[in-house]
Scaffold this active site. Structure first.
Site, PDB file in Angstrom:
ATOM      1  N   GLU A  23      10.480 -21.035 -17.690  1.00  0.00           N
ATOM      2  CA  GLU A  23      10.193 -19.657 -17.289  1.00  0.00           C
ATOM      3  C   GLU A  23      11.263 -18.700 -17.838  1.00  0.00           C
ATOM      4  O   GLU A  23      10.949 -17.599 -18.296  1.00  0.00           O
ATOM      5  CB  GLU A  23      10.082 -19.577 -15.754  1.00  0.00           C
ATOM      6  N   CYS A  51       0.867  -1.176   0.000  1.00  0.00           N
ATOM      7  CA  CYS A  51       0.000   0.000   0.000  1.00  0.00           C
ATOM      8  C   CYS A  51       0.902   1.224   0.000  1.00  0.00           C
ATOM      9  O   CYS A  51       2.113   1.107   0.163  1.00  0.00           O
ATOM     10  CB  CYS A  51      -0.852   0.048   1.265  1.00  0.00           C
ATOM     11  N   TRP A  53      -3.855  -1.593  -1.207  1.00  0.00           N
ATOM     12  CA  TRP A  53      -3.804  -2.797  -2.023  1.00  0.00           C
ATOM     13  C   TRP A  53      -4.097  -3.925  -1.040  1.00  0.00           C
ATOM     14  O   TRP A  53      -3.263  -4.288  -0.224  1.00  0.00           O
ATOM     15  CB  TRP A  53      -2.416  -2.937  -2.650  1.00  0.00           C
ATOM     16  N   HIS A  90      16.758 -35.800 -28.726  1.00  0.00           N
ATOM     17  CA  HIS A  90      15.676 -36.411 -29.499  1.00  0.00           C
ATOM     18  C   HIS A  90      15.137 -35.457 -30.558  1.00  0.00           C
ATOM     19  O   HIS A  90      13.982 -35.585 -30.967  1.00  0.00           O
ATOM     20  CB  HIS A  90      14.556 -36.881 -28.559  1.00  0.00           C
ATOM     21  N   LYS A 116      -1.202  -7.360 -19.618  1.00  0.00           N
ATOM     22  CA  LYS A 116      -0.860  -7.898 -18.291  1.00  0.00           C
ATOM     23  C   LYS A 116      -1.865  -8.971 -17.882  1.00  0.00           C
ATOM     24  O   LYS A 116      -1.498  -9.988 -17.319  1.00  0.00           O
ATOM     25  CB  LYS A 116      -0.838  -6.746 -17.270  1.00  0.00           C
ATOM     26  N   LYS A 128      10.542 -15.543 -20.484  1.00  0.00           N
ATOM     27  CA  LYS A 128      10.935 -14.146 -20.231  1.00  0.00           C
ATOM     28  C   LYS A 128      11.669 -13.584 -21.444  1.00  0.00           C
ATOM     29  O   LYS A 128      11.402 -12.468 -21.866  1.00  0.00           O
ATOM     30  CB  LYS A 128      11.843 -14.031 -18.989  1.00  0.00           C
ATOM     31  N   ASN A 164       1.200   0.081   5.889  1.00  0.00           N
ATOM     32  CA  ASN A 164       1.594  -0.741   4.741  1.00  0.00           C
ATOM     33  C   ASN A 164       2.364  -1.921   5.311  1.00  0.00           C
ATOM     34  O   ASN A 164       3.319  -1.727   6.061  1.00  0.00           O
ATOM     35  CB  ASN A 164       2.483   0.081   3.799  1.00  0.00           C
ATOM     36  N   GLY A 165       1.944  -3.150   4.953  1.00  0.00           N
ATOM     37  CA  GLY A 165       2.625  -4.348   5.452  1.00  0.00           C
ATOM     38  C   GLY A 165       1.610  -5.366   5.940  1.00  0.00           C
ATOM     39  O   GLY A 165       0.424  -5.267   5.599  1.00  0.00           O
ATOM     40  N   ARG A 224       1.354   1.568  -6.010  1.00  0.00           N
ATOM     41  CA  ARG A 224       1.490   0.596  -4.927  1.00  0.00           C
ATOM     42  C   ARG A 224       0.154  -0.077  -4.590  1.00  0.00           C
ATOM     43  O   ARG A 224       0.108  -0.984  -3.766  1.00  0.00           O
ATOM     44  CB  ARG A 224       2.019   1.279  -3.660  1.00  0.00           C
ATOM     45  N   GLU A 244       9.208 -13.026 -24.429  1.00  0.00           N
ATOM     46  CA  GLU A 244       8.170 -11.998 -24.348  1.00  0.00           C
ATOM     47  C   GLU A 244       8.710 -10.579 -24.301  1.00  0.00           C
ATOM     48  O   GLU A 244       8.040  -9.667 -24.775  1.00  0.00           O
ATOM     49  CB  GLU A 244       7.186 -12.259 -23.202  1.00  0.00           C
TER      50      GLU A 244
HETATM   51  C1  AGP Z   1       4.350 -13.781 -17.915  1.00  0.00           C
HETATM   52  O1  AGP Z   1       5.423 -12.936 -17.887  1.00  0.00           O
HETATM   53  C2  AGP Z   1       3.121 -13.293 -18.542  1.00  0.00           C
HETATM   54  N1  AGP Z   1       2.828 -11.964 -18.309  1.00  0.00           N
HETATM   55  C3  AGP Z   1       1.957 -14.295 -18.569  1.00  0.00           C
HETATM   56  O2  AGP Z   1       2.442 -15.514 -19.005  1.00  0.00           O
HETATM   57  C4  AGP Z   1       1.136 -14.504 -17.274  1.00  0.00           C
HETATM   58  O3  AGP Z   1       1.885 -15.206 -16.342  1.00  0.00           O
HETATM   59  C5  AGP Z   1      -0.160 -15.259 -17.632  1.00  0.00           C
HETATM   60  O4  AGP Z   1      -0.923 -14.490 -18.520  1.00  0.00           O
HETATM   61  C6  AGP Z   1      -0.979 -15.627 -16.427  1.00  0.00           C
HETATM   62  O5  AGP Z   1      -1.419 -14.505 -15.729  1.00  0.00           O
HETATM   63  P1  AGP Z   1      -2.027 -14.634 -14.273  1.00  0.00           P
HETATM   64  O6  AGP Z   1      -0.977 -15.173 -13.386  1.00  0.00           O
HETATM   65  O7  AGP Z   1      -2.459 -13.248 -13.928  1.00  0.00           O
HETATM   66  O8  AGP Z   1      -3.186 -15.580 -14.378  1.00  0.00           O
END
Ligand code: AGP
Length: 611
Positions: free
Chosen positions: A484, A2, A79, A507, A606, A488, A105-106, A32, A491
């Protein structure tokens, strides 16, 4: 996470009204959190509170936050962590008589225990928050005869968890009391006015002279003075030795001095992990009960959250001896004829709104399964529709690439797996305590990792920025880390990146490898390491440029690799949280070298809310 702000000024000393300055400061802290907002002011030795659910702009329109009278005002943008966003759960929180107001906040870890004690003493609670106990606790100590500041300090000493606090007590008309442990708090110094805030942008327009409050420090500001002391030792601190003059632009300040939110969020991981651990409570026990009674355990999510789910799957098997079935959320329809009562679905989503995960959850619920959510956003759709929710406490993530939310999800899953292993008798008490001890040390190790790897990852990121393809290889727990890491790079740096179990590379994928082809190995110190060393040799023999994330206890891999990124040793089952950090940084520095904005990668959103 927050945002808090407080100002106390002498009349005529600031160019606008204090309430207006607080509202502007809150807007600068909105990154925040912004699910509710509120202010409290002391006027004629009594406290006025205005607050409500919603964004600052909307609540201000309804409640005129920026027209509240007074010269000593605290404000908060929330938040939610304990209690969903609502008018009542918005800060400031007050004591029974409305003479003490608190913004926080915390996370107060022992709030349930304190709330129970105070309720027995006759205190009436209005909200579901952890914060409200602080107001009642101060009220309680004042009623026992302590002076306001002593009561405040005694309350601080009773708290467990993390906090940055701003407190008004109506009898102390121009003082704002403050305290800090594990959550940021800064003092801003003016001429005839002083501030406290969670972050510098909140008051940057009015002063560049700041004091960073350290853990366990408490005190109060008046318009003309600052009192600062250590709450444990009572040592009074000479503030003149602690004043810094900063030269940030407002934009730099919003990102905490970092050029991008993604880099800031990568660096926030030690704090996010610590808050997540602090927030784990009864929900974990409820989740474990469901898992222990389940016929079958399914794990679902999308993207990065799915990779966290794969770590969970590995740990449930390895630590607890439970088989789970992980699946990508958008593939939920496969289970329409096979799932039923007795099954349990673990749905992981940082936003809590991802449509694929939500649809999977709805199908499983319709078929009679129980659902456990792991989410970062209180009151979002997935937690709302689940039977049990365990929250991560990473704070809002602004960068599109998930970083701190991934490691926080992995922390929750690791915690559940360790407890599950103990409750089902797979590990004895000594091992259980030692594994939980390892998890408690992870935030500190993450901190160490950030210091160790930043330079090397920047260099390698710049080196690979002109390549068209990269492989990421791991074995066992290293596979989700590789997946993962590759996601990164794809994307945000727009480089084709594929991850495989290292054994699978022979393979087929190895056919693409030629001179200089970058292959990134995840080298965890477990029994699979000897095979990874063999895979490095194979790739080298075909001319690959070999890069590896290795532990500082490693003696062999480093000799084989062209480039080694060294991370501190960690119990192998918990390696994802530490090993992913250099891969996040590698993607970040590659993107920056290529001139891309890592916070807003092309074609992505996002939160994905369409199927
Ligand atoms: C990862 O960097 C992405 N932004 C994306 O894969 C994300 O993790 C995915 O869309 C799932 O989102 P969520 O965790 O909000 O469900």
């Amino acid at each position: 996470m927050c945002g808090i702000i407080g100002i106390t000024s002498r009349p005529g000393k600031v160019p606008e009204s204090p309430a207006f300055i607080v509202r502007k400061g809150l807007e600068r802290l909105e990154y925040r959190g912004y699910d509710s907002v509120g202010v409290a002011s002391i006027v004629d030795y009594s406290i006025i509170v205005r607050k409500g659910k919603g964004k600052i702009k909307d609540v201000n329109r309804r409640k005129h936050l920026d027209r509240v009278p007074g010269y000593t005002i605290i404000g908060h943008t929330r938040w939610a962590t304990h209690g969903r966003p609502s008018d009542v759960n918005a800060h400031p929180h007050i004591d029974c008589n409305g003479v003490i107001a608190v913004v926080h906040n915390g996370i107060i870890q022992n709030y349930l225990e304190l709330r129970e004690k105070l309720t027995k003493l006759g205190h009436k609670f209005r909200s579901e928050t952890d914060t409200e106990v602080i107001a009642h606790l101060i009220e309680h100590f004042i009623s026992e005869g302590l002076k306001p500041y002593d009561a405040f300090k005694k309350a601080i000493r009773s708290l467990k968890g993390s906090f940055a606090l701003g407190v008004l007590i109506s009898s102390e008309k121009d003082k704002i009391f403050f305290a800090r442990k594990d959550s940021p708090l800064i003092i801003g110094l003016g001429d005839g006015y002083n501030f406290i805030a969670s972050d510098i942008p909140a008051f940057l327009e009015y002063t560049r002279k700041v004091i960073i409050v350290h853990d366990f420090e408490v005190g109060y500001i008046t318009p003309d003075s600052v009192h600062l002391e250590n709450v444990l030792t009572g040592e009074v601190i000479d503030i003149n030795k602690r004043i810094h003059v900063i030269d940030w632009t407002p934009d730099m300040a919003a990102k905490g001095g970092y050029p991008h939110f993604m880099l800031k969020e990568i660096h926030e991981q030690p704090r996010a992990l610590k808050d997540t651990i602090h927030g784990l409570g009864v929900e974990v026990e409820n989740a474990i009960k469901l898992i222990m009674n389940a016929n079958r355990i399914f794990i679902t999510a999308a993207g990065t959250s799915f990779h966290a789910g794969l770590v969970g799957d590995y740990l449930f098997n390895i630590l607890a001896g439970y088989t789970s079935i992980p699946f990508i959320a958008s593939e939920y329809s496969k289970y329409k004829n096979s799932v039923g009562e007795g099954d349990v679905l673990i749905a992981i989503s940082q936003s809590g709104e991802t449509i694929d995960t939500l649809m999977a959850l709805r199908l499983f619920k319709k078929l009679g399964a129980k659902v456990i959510a792991i989410s970062n956003v209180v009151g979002s759709a997935i937690p709302r529709e689940s039977d049990v929710t365990v929250y991560t406490r990473a704070g809002p993530e602004i960068g599109v690439a998930a970083t701190k939310t991934f490691t926080s999800q992995v922390m929750v899953l690791s915690w559940i797996a360790v407890k599950l292993a103990y409750y089902t008798g797979r590990i004895d008490e000594t091992t259980y305590k030692s594994l939980l001890g390892d998890l408690h040390r992870v935030p500190e190790l993450a901190n160490k990792t950030l210091t160790l790897v930043e330079g090397e990852t920047k260099l390698i990121g710049e080196e690979i920025s002109d390549r068209h393809s990269v492989y990421y290889l791991g074995r066992g727990i290293g596979v989700p880390i590789a997946l993962e890491g590759a996601l990164k790079l794809k994307e945000i740096a727009y480089i084709h990146a594929e991850a495989y179990p290292a054994g699978e590379s022979k393979h087929g994928p190895i056919a693409l490898v030629e001179d200089g082809f970058p292959v990134i190995f995840i080298i965890v110190e477990d029994e699979m390491k000897k095979h990874i060393l063999g895979n490095i040799e194979e790739m080298k023999a075909r001319g690959a440029y070999t890069i590896g994330v290795v532990s500082d206890e490693d003696k062999e891999a480093r000799k084989l690799l062209d480039r080694a990124i060294t991370v501190p040793y960690i119990e192998p089952v918990f390696s994802p949280i530490i090993y992913i950090i250099p891969l996040q940084l590698l993607a970040y520095y590659t993107a920056v070298k290529k001139g891309y904005d890592p916070d807003k990668p092309r074609n992505l959103a996002k939160t994905v809310t369409v199927e």
